[in-house]
Scaffold this active site. Sequence first.
Site, PDB file in Angstrom:
ATOM      1  N   ARG A 169      40.602  40.940  33.740  1.00 30.76           N
ATOM      2  CA  ARG A 169      41.484  40.944  32.814  1.00 30.76           C
ATOM      3  C   ARG A 169      41.017  40.347  31.480  1.00 30.76           C
ATOM      4  O   ARG A 169      41.737  39.625  31.096  1.00 30.76           O
ATOM      5  CB  ARG A 169      42.818  40.283  33.172  1.00 30.76           C
ATOM      6  CG  ARG A 169      43.801  41.341  34.160  1.00 30.76           C
ATOM      7  CD  ARG A 169      44.126  42.654  33.482  1.00 30.76           C
ATOM      8  NE  ARG A 169      44.359  43.416  34.453  1.00 30.76           N
ATOM      9  CZ  ARG A 169      44.441  44.137  35.868  1.00 30.76           C
ATOM     10  NH1 ARG A 169      42.707  44.371  35.334  1.00 30.76           N
ATOM     11  NH2 ARG A 169      44.482  44.664  36.717  1.00 30.76           N
ATOM     12  N   SER A 218      52.534  42.201  33.373  1.00 30.65           N
ATOM     13  CA  SER A 218      52.620  41.283  34.154  1.00 30.65           C
ATOM     14  C   SER A 218      52.650  39.812  32.741  1.00 30.65           C
ATOM     15  O   SER A 218      51.899  39.799  31.668  1.00 30.65           O
ATOM     16  CB  SER A 218      51.322  41.292  35.256  1.00 30.65           C
ATOM     17  OG  SER A 218      51.512  41.835  36.437  1.00 30.65           O
ATOM     18  N   GLU A 294      48.493  35.609  31.101  1.00 33.65           N
ATOM     19  CA  GLU A 294      47.488  37.767  30.820  1.00 33.65           C
ATOM     20  C   GLU A 294      47.915  37.604  29.024  1.00 33.65           C
ATOM     21  O   GLU A 294      46.874  38.049  28.816  1.00 33.65           O
ATOM     22  CB  GLU A 294      47.343  38.135  31.694  1.00 33.65           C
ATOM     23  CG  GLU A 294      47.368  39.628  31.275  1.00 33.65           C
ATOM     24  CD  GLU A 294      47.053  40.759  32.585  1.00 33.65           C
ATOM     25  OE1 GLU A 294      47.385  39.994  33.468  1.00 33.65           O
ATOM     26  OE2 GLU A 294      47.516  41.849  31.719  1.00 33.65           O
TER      27      GLU A 294
HETATM   28  C1  LIG Z   1      55.308  47.743  32.281  1.00 35.49           C
HETATM   29  C2  LIG Z   1      54.214  47.679  31.809  1.00 35.49           C
HETATM   30  C3  LIG Z   1      53.471  47.697  33.044  1.00 35.49           C
HETATM   31  C4  LIG Z   1      51.923  46.762  32.519  1.00 35.49           C
HETATM   32  N1  LIG Z   1      50.762  46.759  33.455  1.00 35.49           N
HETATM   33  C5  LIG Z   1      49.266  47.467  33.113  1.00 35.49           C
HETATM   34  C6  LIG Z   1      48.787  47.166  34.624  1.00 35.49           C
HETATM   35  O1  LIG Z   1      48.964  47.457  35.262  1.00 35.49           O
HETATM   36  N2  LIG Z   1      47.254  47.014  34.108  1.00 35.49           N
HETATM   37  C7  LIG Z   1      47.634  46.078  32.800  1.00 35.49           C
HETATM   38  O2  LIG Z   1      46.013  45.724  32.925  1.00 35.49           O
HETATM   39  N3  LIG Z   1      47.790  45.316  31.980  1.00 35.49           N
HETATM   40  C8  LIG Z   1      49.942  46.195  32.119  1.00 35.49           C
HETATM   41  N4  LIG Z   1      50.378  45.714  31.208  1.00 35.49           N
HETATM   42  C9  LIG Z   1      50.026  44.925  30.108  1.00 35.49           C
HETATM   43  C10 LIG Z   1      49.186  46.060  28.880  1.00 35.49           C
HETATM   44  O3  LIG Z   1      49.752  47.028  28.932  1.00 35.49           O
HETATM   45  C11 LIG Z   1      48.049  46.483  28.855  1.00 35.49           C
HETATM   46  O4  LIG Z   1      46.866  44.466  28.411  1.00 35.49           O
HETATM   47  C12 LIG Z   1      47.381  47.291  27.831  1.00 35.49           C
HETATM   48  O5  LIG Z   1      46.048  47.324  28.066  1.00 35.49           O
HETATM   49  C13 LIG Z   1      47.498  46.337  26.309  1.00 35.49           C
HETATM   50  O6  LIG Z   1      47.423  47.488  24.728  1.00 35.49           O
HETATM   51  P1  LIG Z   1      48.227  47.052  24.056  1.00 35.49           P
HETATM   52  O7  LIG Z   1      47.642  48.207  23.326  1.00 35.49           O
HETATM   53  O8  LIG Z   1      49.571  47.222  23.873  1.00 35.49           O
HETATM   54  O9  LIG Z   1      47.696  46.137  23.588  1.00 35.49           O
HETATM   55  P2  LIG Z   1      48.001  44.960  22.148  1.00 35.49           P
HETATM   56  O10 LIG Z   1      49.411  44.481  22.983  1.00 35.49           O
HETATM   57  O11 LIG Z   1      48.640  45.896  20.602  1.00 35.49           O
HETATM   58  O12 LIG Z   1      47.238  43.105  21.941  1.00 35.49           O
HETATM   59  C14 LIG Z   1      46.601  42.844  22.658  1.00 35.49           C
HETATM   60  C15 LIG Z   1      45.495  42.509  22.479  1.00 35.49           C
HETATM   61  O13 LIG Z   1      44.278  43.247  22.741  1.00 35.49           O
HETATM   62  C16 LIG Z   1      44.069  42.524  20.676  1.00 35.49           C
HETATM   63  N5  LIG Z   1      43.601  44.028  20.812  1.00 35.49           N
HETATM   64  C17 LIG Z   1      44.576  45.280  20.893  1.00 35.49           C
HETATM   65  N6  LIG Z   1      43.868  46.521  19.823  1.00 35.49           N
HETATM   66  C18 LIG Z   1      42.629  45.555  19.529  1.00 35.49           C
HETATM   67  C19 LIG Z   1      41.311  46.644  19.482  1.00 35.49           C
HETATM   68  N7  LIG Z   1      41.178  47.772  18.636  1.00 35.49           N
HETATM   69  N8  LIG Z   1      40.099  46.058  19.062  1.00 35.49           N
HETATM   70  C20 LIG Z   1      40.593  44.640  19.385  1.00 35.49           C
HETATM   71  N9  LIG Z   1      41.404  44.072  19.590  1.00 35.49           N
HETATM   72  C21 LIG Z   1      42.229  45.349  20.218  1.00 35.49           C
HETATM   73  C22 LIG Z   1      45.399  42.643  20.428  1.00 35.49           C
HETATM   74  O14 LIG Z   1      44.720  41.831  18.697  1.00 35.49           O
HETATM   75  C23 LIG Z   1      45.895  41.463  21.475  1.00 35.49           C
HETATM   76  O15 LIG Z   1      44.360  40.413  21.624  1.00 35.49           O
HETATM   77  C24 LIG Z   1      51.873  46.227  30.994  1.00 35.49           C
HETATM   78  C25 LIG Z   1      52.280  45.969  30.360  1.00 35.49           C
HETATM   79  C26 LIG Z   1      53.883  46.685  30.167  1.00 35.49           C
HETATM   80  C27 LIG Z   1      54.467  46.026  29.646  1.00 35.49           C
END
Ligand SMILES: Cc1cc2nc3c(=O)[nH]c(=O)nc-3n(C[C@H](O)[C@H](O)[C@H](O)COP(=O)(O)OP(=O)(O)OC[C@H]3O[C@@H](n4cnc5c(N)ncnc54)[C@H](O)[C@@H]3O)c2cc1C
Length: 299
Positions: A169, A218, A294
């Site tokens: 992560r 998480s 995280e």
């Molecule tokens: C119900 C639920 C279940 C989840 N289960 C999991 C799981 O099983 N495993 C897991 O790993 N995560 C899980 N997550 C967390 C989350 O979905 C992941 O971390 C996901 O990868 C975040 O993607 P996002 O597009 O929403 O990123 P955002 O939340 O929009 O951004 C997260 C970070 O990434 C950066 N970022 C976004 N896009 C870019 C880009 N193009 N280039 C550089 N940086 C960028 C942002 O600036 C920020 O720092 C879960 C979340 C929820 C709500």
Amino acid sequence: LALGHGLRGELRYREPLSLHTTWRVGGPADLFYLPADNQDLLRFLQQLPPQEPLIWLGLGSNVLVRDSGIRGTVICTAHMLAGLNHLGACRWHIDAGASCAKVARFSAREDCSGAEFLAGIPGTLGGALAMNAGAFGGETWALVERVTTVDRYGETRQRLPHDYRISYRHVDAPAGEWFLSAIMRLHKGGSDAGALRIRALLDQRKKSQPIGLPSCGSVFRNPPPGADGQARYAAQLIDAAGLKGMSIGDAQVSEKHANFIINQGKASAAEIEALINHVQAHVAQMFDVQLQPEVKILG
Ligand SMILES: Cc1cc2nc3c(=O)[nH]c(=O)nc-3n(C[C@H](O)[C@H](O)[C@H](O)COP(=O)(O)OP(=O)(O)OC[C@H]3O[C@@H](n4cnc5c(N)ncnc54)[C@H](O)[C@@H]3O)c2cc1C
């Protein structure tokens, strides 16, 4: 900001970020840009003053944006930069704004396997690359052949996984670069079993997680193994500390999964952050373990 020459995307002022985060909290971003496509995004970046603070957002499923919002510009890749192309032989070119669920679904449809674990992650590929998102033993970077990044001046670069320090992560990336797209290499065949696996993984999630309630998944990373070499889980520690169901305002430690904090309706980011701090302090006091969030706290 004097922006707009030839731009085709959507520029919004004082956009409430509560509309763009899965916790449904967060104050406004001064500027919020939804690029029309990659070319438009590069042009936008070329016009952005060098001193303007810049934040990238995918589907906002791993961020806590504070109530005061973000002074600067937010670029949102979700929905717009969402191309996904099969290059053949289960190599895929995927734009940063494509949802993880789409990657899992489309690749299974072309009889490619390996990306099933992405099915239940409610974020974009860009967010998954930034976080090294993973589930049920799979991890995003295990599938990456190379990525294209962009800096704040709109310059693009090709990078290989060895340009990054990748761990659980966590990804150490060159400063001032963001992900535009990736080439992912999946396995040929196995998609029938893959489709079954997707269904089983989604069922497992529904049983163990408060799916459907506003959360960011998480909140804390699992800590490293203890002195006895045993794996330790943040959820177990929080549960053992008796914190399930504890709430501050409308923010509550989920009864179903102790590492989730849910917004029961009208929680503020401040309430969620106070609960995060409370859980951290309580677990540290009881078990001498410092839980690390995280989720990324922004603003
Ligand atoms: C119900 C639920 C279940 C989840 N289960 C999991 C799981 O099983 N495993 C897991 O790993 N995560 C899980 N997550 C967390 C989350 O979905 C992941 O971390 C996901 O990868 C975040 O993607 P996002 O597009 O929403 O990123 P955002 O939340 O929009 O951004 C997260 C970070 O990434 C950066 N970022 C976004 N896009 C870019 C880009 N193009 N280039 C550089 N940086 C960028 C942002 O600036 C920020 O720092 C879960 C979340 C929820 C709500």
